[in-house]
Every structure is written in C-alpha cells, then in structure tokens.
Design a protein around this motif. Structure first.
Motif, PDB file in Angstrom:
ATOM      1  N   GLY A   8       0.775  -1.230   0.000  1.00 25.89           N
ATOM      2  CA  GLY A   8       0.000   0.000   0.000  1.00 25.89           C
ATOM      3  C   GLY A   8       0.805   1.278   0.000  1.00 25.89           C
ATOM      4  O   GLY A   8       0.233   2.368  -0.060  1.00 25.89           O
ATOM      5  N   SER A  17      -3.601  11.081   1.399  1.00 23.96           N
ATOM      6  CA  SER A  17      -3.861   9.915   2.246  1.00 23.96           C
ATOM      7  C   SER A  17      -3.350   8.639   1.585  1.00 23.96           C
ATOM      8  O   SER A  17      -3.267   8.546   0.356  1.00 23.96           O
ATOM      9  CB  SER A  17      -5.370   9.758   2.492  1.00 23.96           C
ATOM     10  N   ARG A  19      -3.503   4.145   2.569  1.00 20.68           N
ATOM     11  CA  ARG A  19      -3.854   3.076   3.502  1.00 20.68           C
ATOM     12  C   ARG A  19      -2.890   1.924   3.297  1.00 20.68           C
ATOM     13  O   ARG A  19      -2.818   1.355   2.203  1.00 20.68           O
ATOM     14  CB  ARG A  19      -5.285   2.584   3.323  1.00 20.68           C
ATOM     15  N   SER A  21      -1.548  -1.876   4.257  1.00 17.41           N
ATOM     16  CA  SER A  21      -2.078  -3.170   4.700  1.00 17.41           C
ATOM     17  C   SER A  21      -0.932  -4.074   5.102  1.00 17.41           C
ATOM     18  O   SER A  21       0.172  -3.975   4.560  1.00 17.41           O
ATOM     19  CB  SER A  21      -2.882  -3.837   3.590  1.00 17.41           C
ATOM     20  N   ARG A  67      -4.170  11.803  13.013  1.00 21.73           N
ATOM     21  CA  ARG A  67      -4.000  11.694  11.553  1.00 21.73           C
ATOM     22  C   ARG A  67      -4.028  10.245  11.080  1.00 21.73           C
ATOM     23  O   ARG A  67      -4.485   9.962   9.973  1.00 21.73           O
ATOM     24  CB  ARG A  67      -2.677  12.325  11.130  1.00 21.73           C
ATOM     25  N   PHE A  68      -3.510   9.333  11.895  1.00 24.92           N
ATOM     26  CA  PHE A  68      -3.421   7.918  11.506  1.00 24.92           C
ATOM     27  C   PHE A  68      -4.413   7.102  12.316  1.00 24.92           C
ATOM     28  O   PHE A  68      -4.685   7.409  13.482  1.00 24.92           O
ATOM     29  CB  PHE A  68      -2.020   7.373  11.763  1.00 24.92           C
ATOM     30  N   THR A  69      -4.917   6.031  11.697  1.00 29.31           N
ATOM     31  CA  THR A  69      -5.809   5.110  12.380  1.00 29.31           C
ATOM     32  C   THR A  69      -5.381   3.678  12.085  1.00 29.31           C
ATOM     33  O   THR A  69      -5.268   3.289  10.915  1.00 29.31           O
ATOM     34  CB  THR A  69      -7.264   5.306  11.932  1.00 29.31           C
ATOM     35  N   SER A  71      -6.228  -0.373  12.456  1.00 30.36           N
ATOM     36  CA  SER A  71      -7.361  -1.274  12.614  1.00 30.36           C
ATOM     37  C   SER A  71      -6.940  -2.667  12.177  1.00 30.36           C
ATOM     38  O   SER A  71      -5.882  -2.842  11.563  1.00 30.36           O
ATOM     39  CB  SER A  71      -8.568  -0.788  11.806  1.00 30.36           C
ATOM     40  N   TYR A  80      -4.371  -2.789   9.249  1.00 27.24           N
ATOM     41  CA  TYR A  80      -4.332  -1.638   8.363  1.00 27.24           C
ATOM     42  C   TYR A  80      -3.792  -0.411   9.096  1.00 27.24           C
ATOM     43  O   TYR A  80      -3.898  -0.299  10.318  1.00 27.24           O
ATOM     44  CB  TYR A  80      -5.737  -1.312   7.850  1.00 27.24           C
ATOM     45  N   GLN A  82      -4.441   3.536   8.239  1.00 28.31           N
ATOM     46  CA  GLN A  82      -4.985   4.630   7.427  1.00 28.31           C
ATOM     47  C   GLN A  82      -4.240   5.897   7.803  1.00 28.31           C
ATOM     48  O   GLN A  82      -4.241   6.298   8.979  1.00 28.31           O
ATOM     49  CB  GLN A  82      -6.483   4.795   7.685  1.00 28.31           C
ATOM     50  N   MET A  83      -3.613   6.525   6.826  1.00 27.46           N
ATOM     51  CA  MET A  83      -2.818   7.723   7.071  1.00 27.46           C
ATOM     52  C   MET A  83      -3.422   8.891   6.306  1.00 27.46           C
ATOM     53  O   MET A  83      -3.525   8.840   5.072  1.00 27.46           O
ATOM     54  CB  MET A  83      -1.368   7.493   6.640  1.00 27.46           C
ATOM     55  N   ASN A  84      -3.831   9.912   7.034  1.00 28.73           N
ATOM     56  CA  ASN A  84      -4.412  11.116   6.439  1.00 28.73           C
ATOM     57  C   ASN A  84      -3.537  12.327   6.742  1.00 28.73           C
ATOM     58  O   ASN A  84      -2.680  12.276   7.620  1.00 28.73           O
ATOM     59  CB  ASN A  84      -5.819  11.339   6.996  1.00 28.73           C
TER      60      ASN A  84
END
Length: 125
Positions: A8, A17, A19, A21, A67-69, A71, A80, A82-84
């Motif tokens: 990813g 952004s 994401r 994996s 900013r990041f999540t 999961s 995962y 997720q980077m925003n």
C-alpha cells in the motif's frame, strides 16, 4: 510463528492519504498484538501505532495521533494503517510487526519478534 507482508505504500502529495495493509500468514493471527513502525533514512526505526489482539485497544505515537488510524480484521488476517493529512516528515519505510507480548502499550522495536519487509511511503511537498 507468523509471517507478515506489507503493501500500500507509494508517492503522495502533502495533505494526501494512503492506507497500508499488512497481511499475516497462519491461523493464530488473533493471538498477536500488531504494530506499525517506520524508518526514515539515517534514523532509527520508530513506533507509529499498535493494536491489541481483539482490536479494542489502539496506541499511537504523538506524531500519528489525530491523523493515523490502525485497525485489524482478524477474519482476514490483516492489519491496516490509514494515514491522512500526510506530511513530508512522514516519508519513511513503514514496517508491520507482530508480538505475543500483551498487557500494556507495546511500542519498543525489540518487543516485536516478527517483521515484514517494509513498504515505502514518500510524501512530496
């Protein structure tokens, strides 16, 4: 034992952004705490985020908070990131790690026994 493979990464502009994996092998994925780390050129590998075995608890480095999540989907053996709102200083190779250490916020490199090969994230200004 578990094997993990990250994917990813890519090149994105500031504010964009991505994401990431991390796919894991084996039937015991849910028994591992999973972490994301990153390493920029000339720097030490540093903690980004981690998630408990059930996914109920998550931990973040100060640089990632808001900013990041992180999961996970235990049915898919995948975690995962997720980077925003990405910044140039987020540029690094991002690694996924797995550990059987539980019970507290596991964020030291040496506490993770299994690592992937990494995926490059480049944020252009």
């Amino acid at each position: 034992q578990v094997e993990v493979v990250e994917s990813g990464g890519g090149v994105v502009q500031t504010g964009g952004s991505l994401r990431l994996s991390c796919a894991a092998s084996g039937r015991t994925f849910s028994s591992y705490v999973m972490g994301w780390f990153r390493q920029a050129p000339g720097k030490e590998r540093e903690f980004v985020a981690s998630i408990s075995r059930s996914g109920g608890n998550t931990y973040y480095a100060d640089s990632a908070k808001g900013r990041f999540t992180v999961s996970r989907d235990n049915a898919k053996n995948t975690v995962y990131l997720q980077m925003n709102s990405l910044k140039p200083e987020d540029t690094a190779v991002y690694y996924c790690g797995a550990t059987r250490i539980v019970g507290y916020d596991v964020r030291e490199v040496y506490e993770y026994a299994y690592w992937g090969q990494g995926t490059q994230v480049t944020v252009s200004s």
